[in-house]
Design an enzyme around this catalytic site. Structure first.
Site, mmCIF file in Angstrom:
data_model
loop_
_atom_site.group_PDB
_atom_site.id
_atom_site.type_symbol
_atom_site.label_atom_id
_atom_site.label_comp_id
_atom_site.label_asym_id
_atom_site.label_seq_id
_atom_site.Cartn_x
_atom_site.Cartn_y
_atom_site.Cartn_z
ATOM 1 N N LYS A 36 0.960 -1.361 -0.035
ATOM 2 C CA LYS A 36 -0.076 0.065 -0.010
ATOM 3 C C LYS A 36 0.714 1.372 -0.107
ATOM 4 O O LYS A 36 0.356 2.314 0.756
ATOM 5 C CB LYS A 36 -0.949 0.013 1.222
ATOM 6 C CG LYS A 36 -2.013 -1.095 1.086
ATOM 7 C CD LYS A 36 -2.486 -1.631 -0.107
ATOM 8 C CE LYS A 36 -3.448 -0.425 -0.549
ATOM 9 N NZ LYS A 36 -4.124 -0.426 -1.877
ATOM 10 N N HIS B 297 6.643 -7.501 -2.534
ATOM 11 C CA HIS B 297 6.611 -6.769 -1.067
ATOM 12 C C HIS B 297 7.635 -7.373 -0.189
ATOM 13 O O HIS B 297 7.702 -6.989 1.108
ATOM 14 C CB HIS B 297 5.226 -7.083 -0.547
ATOM 15 C CG HIS B 297 4.224 -6.387 -1.372
ATOM 16 N ND1 HIS B 297 4.398 -5.038 -1.594
ATOM 17 C CD2 HIS B 297 2.898 -6.632 -1.749
ATOM 18 C CE1 HIS B 297 3.210 -4.491 -2.575
ATOM 19 N NE2 HIS B 297 2.259 -5.706 -2.303
ATOM 20 N N SER C 201 -3.988 3.174 4.697
ATOM 21 C CA SER C 201 -4.323 2.576 3.400
ATOM 22 C C SER C 201 -4.242 0.937 3.739
ATOM 23 O O SER C 201 -4.980 -0.075 3.222
ATOM 24 C CB SER C 201 -3.311 2.784 2.337
ATOM 25 O OG SER C 201 -3.458 2.221 0.882
ATOM 26 N N MET D 102 -6.919 5.782 -13.178
ATOM 27 C CA MET D 102 -6.622 4.670 -12.708
ATOM 28 C C MET D 102 -7.722 3.823 -12.126
ATOM 29 O O MET D 102 -7.818 2.814 -12.242
ATOM 30 C CB MET D 102 -5.306 4.325 -12.005
ATOM 31 C CG MET D 102 -4.176 4.633 -12.887
ATOM 32 S SD MET D 102 -2.216 4.109 -11.932
ATOM 33 C CE MET D 102 -2.835 2.680 -11.556
#
Length: 297
Positions: A49, A110, A140, A234
């Site tokens: 995020k 990640h 987020s 987006m």
């Protein structure tokens, strides 16, 4: 899927080399660690995020000369592959997806720096790292874990803040994650981007990315890419907004995958007491490194 099934399906966190990973990621980590990339592979790394989806879309457009139609050929998670993705949440694993892709392949991870497969360093692959200020990242991430039924249960907001501060969420401490790539950026030729810089001056950051990738694009193409990758565009693009992910996995009625994309949304969530405690902990963990994070623009 019933609520009971959703709860049962949520991931457990297990330690791998001192880092907490979702159990389904941990099970496949040995194979991921042994992955041998091609020299032409491009890796986009980030703590979850932090803006990696945004960066993926920009890179795909850069590689295809800003051609919007080509970049709608498939959903974002098929055009750029999450290295550690497993069949628990995808039709096929990230490693299986990569076997079917033609170079140059864009790969996302990640994983913290020390867990990135050695082949990326051995082959001197291009590597992009995107970092976002801690407060907006945690907000987020909280909403993401609420809507992602395969992520660990986030629990209440107040306890989620403490989990973040104490390294009890997946992928390790945020602080170590962002510092790890920052401290190695020059030695390992890592292109380091700050989310807030992208929001403040997206054209400048797109141009910097193009230069890092050794691409020479016209001003018109750069302008088109900047416009195509605004948050609104987006969010409205079904090939970028993750709307193709089944609702049993991403329940976007709880929260959209692309929720706000703002800087300083944390002010709508942290109480003054939570912010003070968070800031004190942040100063302790980040005092040895001078990183230009901004919590507002």
């Amino acid at each position: 899927m019933s609520d009971d099934q959703t709860v049962i399906s949520r991931a457990r966190l297990v330690p791998v080399k001192g880092i907490l990973l979702a159990d389904h990621v941990a099970e496949g980590f040995e194979a991921v660690s042994a992955f041998r990339p091609l020299p032409s592979d491009i890796l986009i790394a980030a703590y979850p995020k932090s803006g990696s989806t945004w960066t993926q879309e920009i890179v795909d457009l850069l590689l295809h000369d800003g051609d919007a139609e080509i970049c709608r050929r498939a959903p974002i998670n098929e055009r750029t592959v999450l290295l550690e993705a497993t069949t628990v949440v995808r039709r096929q694993s990230g490693l299986d997806q990569l076997k079917k892709m033609d170079p140059p392949r864009v790969i996302k991870t990640h994983l913290p720096l020390q867990m990135v497969p050695a082949g990326f360093w051995d082959n001197k692959c291009k590597m992009i790292y995107i970092a976002r200020n801690a407060k907006d990242t945690i907000v987020s991430l909280y909403y993401y874990q609420k809507m992602n039924t395969f992520s660990p249960e986030p629990g209440p907001w107040d306890s989620f803040i403490h989990k973040f501060m104490h390294g009890e969420l997946g992928w390790g401490y945020w602080h170590d994650h962002v510092k790890g790539f920052w401290e190695e950026r020059e030695k390992r030729n890592i292109h380091y981007i700050f989310y807030e810089d992208m929001k403040e001056n997206p054209r400048r950051e797109v141009e910097r990315l193009a230069k890092y990738l050794d691409l020479s694009l016209s001003d018109d193409v750069i302008s088109r890419i900047v416009e195509l990758t605004t948050f609104k565009n987006m969010k409205d693009n079904p090939m970028a907004n993750q709307s193709s992910v089944p609702k049993e996995i991403y329940n976007q009625s709880i929260s959209k995958f692309m929720r706000k994309g703002e800087v300083a949304d944390w002010k709508n969530h942290f109480t003054p007491e939570q912010a003070a405690e968070f800031d004190e902990d942040y100063e302790k963990k980040m005092k040895q490194v001078d990183m230009p994070f901004r919590t507002q623009l």
